[in-house]
Design an enzyme around this catalytic site. Structure first.
Site, PDB file in Angstrom:
ATOM      1  N   ARG A 181      53.507  -8.199  -3.019  1.00 46.77           N
ATOM      2  CA  ARG A 181      54.583  -9.113  -2.635  1.00 46.77           C
ATOM      3  C   ARG A 181      55.744  -8.932  -3.584  1.00 46.77           C
ATOM      4  O   ARG A 181      55.843  -9.620  -4.603  1.00 46.77           O
ATOM      5  CB  ARG A 181      54.095 -10.553  -2.713  1.00 46.77           C
ATOM      6  CG  ARG A 181      52.977 -10.855  -1.754  1.00 46.77           C
ATOM      7  CD  ARG A 181      52.532 -12.284  -1.931  1.00 46.77           C
ATOM      8  NE  ARG A 181      51.344 -12.555  -1.143  1.00 46.77           N
ATOM      9  CZ  ARG A 181      50.642 -13.672  -1.215  1.00 46.77           C
ATOM     10  NH1 ARG A 181      51.015 -14.633  -2.050  1.00 46.77           N
ATOM     11  NH2 ARG A 181      49.579 -13.839  -0.474  1.00 46.77           N
ATOM     12  N   ASP A 240      59.465  -9.219  -5.136  1.00 44.13           N
ATOM     13  CA  ASP A 240      60.470 -10.286  -5.181  1.00 44.13           C
ATOM     14  C   ASP A 240      61.788  -9.831  -4.567  1.00 44.13           C
ATOM     15  O   ASP A 240      62.006  -8.636  -4.357  1.00 44.13           O
ATOM     16  CB  ASP A 240      60.743 -10.680  -6.638  1.00 44.13           C
ATOM     17  CG  ASP A 240      59.613 -11.493  -7.241  1.00 44.13           C
ATOM     18  OD1 ASP A 240      58.908 -12.199  -6.478  1.00 44.13           O
ATOM     19  OD2 ASP A 240      59.441 -11.428  -8.468  1.00 44.13           O
ATOM     20  N   ARG A 278      58.311  -6.790 -14.702  1.00 47.21           N
ATOM     21  CA  ARG A 278      59.631  -7.209 -15.185  1.00 47.21           C
ATOM     22  C   ARG A 278      59.532  -7.896 -16.547  1.00 47.21           C
ATOM     23  O   ARG A 278      60.437  -7.781 -17.385  1.00 47.21           O
ATOM     24  CB  ARG A 278      60.310  -8.117 -14.164  1.00 47.21           C
ATOM     25  CG  ARG A 278      60.739  -7.334 -12.898  1.00 47.21           C
ATOM     26  CD  ARG A 278      61.143  -8.259 -11.768  1.00 47.21           C
ATOM     27  NE  ARG A 278      62.169  -9.206 -12.191  1.00 47.21           N
ATOM     28  CZ  ARG A 278      62.490 -10.303 -11.526  1.00 47.21           C
ATOM     29  NH1 ARG A 278      61.863 -10.592 -10.391  1.00 47.21           N
ATOM     30  NH2 ARG A 278      63.421 -11.095 -11.975  1.00 47.21           N
TER      31      ARG A 278
END
Lengths: 247, 247
Positions: free
Chosen positions: B50, B52, B200
């Site tokens: 999934r 972002d 990230r």
């Protein structure tokens, strides 16, 4: 007045091209607007090459004269700030002080362009507007062989736009290489100067060879015809990058 | 019902992310819409990861069940045509028939991500929204050294979003390499699965080392703290690419 040389990168997608025009945003206009907001001066910025709408640059060069002798780092950073505030897809990579004899267009010794083709069945998502999408595989070795028959000093009437304003159709093509890396085909072209649409005309013609629709020899025959009608289809602008200018 | 595996590329810039949401366009929704227009069937497409909003993919994998046993080339081309007609920045690179036991998410053995940083003084024009723009140079060798202290099986509480819904913060990081090529720094990460915002968080923390603000050892100390507050700033989504899934 102090003269400055600017090294410019841009995404040509949303511009009418390098040159200021009445019908939309230009790269030249974007830079002149940033200079106006920074200095209050209405200047004319002259570029080494007039790229068409959709054509990109990694190393366009331009010059302009300003009243003040700006520190070059300050000038670069301030212009980038003004460009960014207006949402321009233009970045000043470098600014330098140059003598008044320097002219971005007329002082250029060699111009380097890259034309990118991506061959694959599926449309381009990440590279959309960054390359020419070609569905069928191309034979890059044949394209390179055909390209070599064009290198040198020739009358390129076949490979220039009917709107080309150059006095002479004769140009010296120093380099026209075709190389493949996976599904990417890169055409690299170098000359002191090019005719209008010359590289896109060459790229579109070489693609005909890569597809097997034209034999290698037909490219040289097209050149020798000195007839615009002998040219293959002109390749789209989104594959073309103005890479570098040598002075 | 026949099950199909789709290999998906997308430019994540204009999407709320992979997953269908009420507040905007999603990649999952774009593909489900194309399937509805092609087949008349309302399906749920399940992805391997999934991503972002703003995160890109060169090799996201998804699966879906359709009533008809479509020839895979026809399915791929027809979905691409429907995606293109709706202006989606999503391309189906490949479609394959798979057994009903295949699950894009749960069958995945390894996931590969790339995080791209471009270090230079000037803003990104051609690479805008395609990489993290960092003004100051980074020491990639120091970043790589720090990254090696994180490889292996660990509690990654420090490096996961407070919104992460995984049951366990323990993951096995198979690879976290940092390499430099000119002004581009590439961080490559591989694991069977990642926590929400893990890459990230790692990229933003490694940047602190690259800038010289953190000593190399602080990264391992941050891991050992098992405390989200020990993490460096989270890197922005536009540098992240979901590259490949192994099954």
């Amino acid at each position: 007045m102090p003269r400055f040389r600017l090294l410019v990168e841009y995404d040509g997608t949303s511009y009418v091209g390098w040159q200021r025009q009445d019908n939309g945003r230009s790269v030249q206009g974007a830079i002149e607007g940033a200079i106006l907001r920074l200095t209050g001066e209405t200047v004319s910025v002259r570029g080494a090459g007039r790229t068409d709408s959709g054509v990109h640059a990694r190393g366009q060069v331009a010059h302009t004269d300003l009243t003040r002798d700006w520190p070059t780092e300050t000038l670069r950073n301030a212009l980038n700030a003004h460009l960014g505030q207006h949402g321009e897809r233009v970045a000043i990579l470098d600014a330098e002080s140059v003598p008044e004899t320097f002219d971005a267009r007329f002082s250029a010794l060699r111009r380097h362009y890259l034309y990118r083709i991506i061959c694959r069945r599926s449309p381009l998502a990440l590279e959309a507007k960054r390359a020419w999408w070609v569905v069928k595989p191309l034979d890059a070795a044949l394209m390179h062989a055909a390209a070599q028959t064009l290198v040198g000093r020739h009358d390129f009437t076949t490979f220039r736009s009917v709107h080309c304003q150059a006095n002479s159709p004769v140009r010296t093509l120093d380099r026209l290489d075709v190389a493949q890396d996976g599904d990417v085909i890169e055409i690299r072209a170098t000359a002191q100067s090019f005719l209008h649409n010359q590289i896109r005309s060459l790229a579109g013609t070489l693609k005909m060879v890569g597809e097997g629709k034209w034999p290698v020899e037909r490219v040289r025959a097209a050149l020798d015809a000195r007839d615009r009608k002998a040219c293959g289809p002109v390749a789209p602008p989104e594959g073309l990058y103005f890479m570098q200018v040598d002075y």
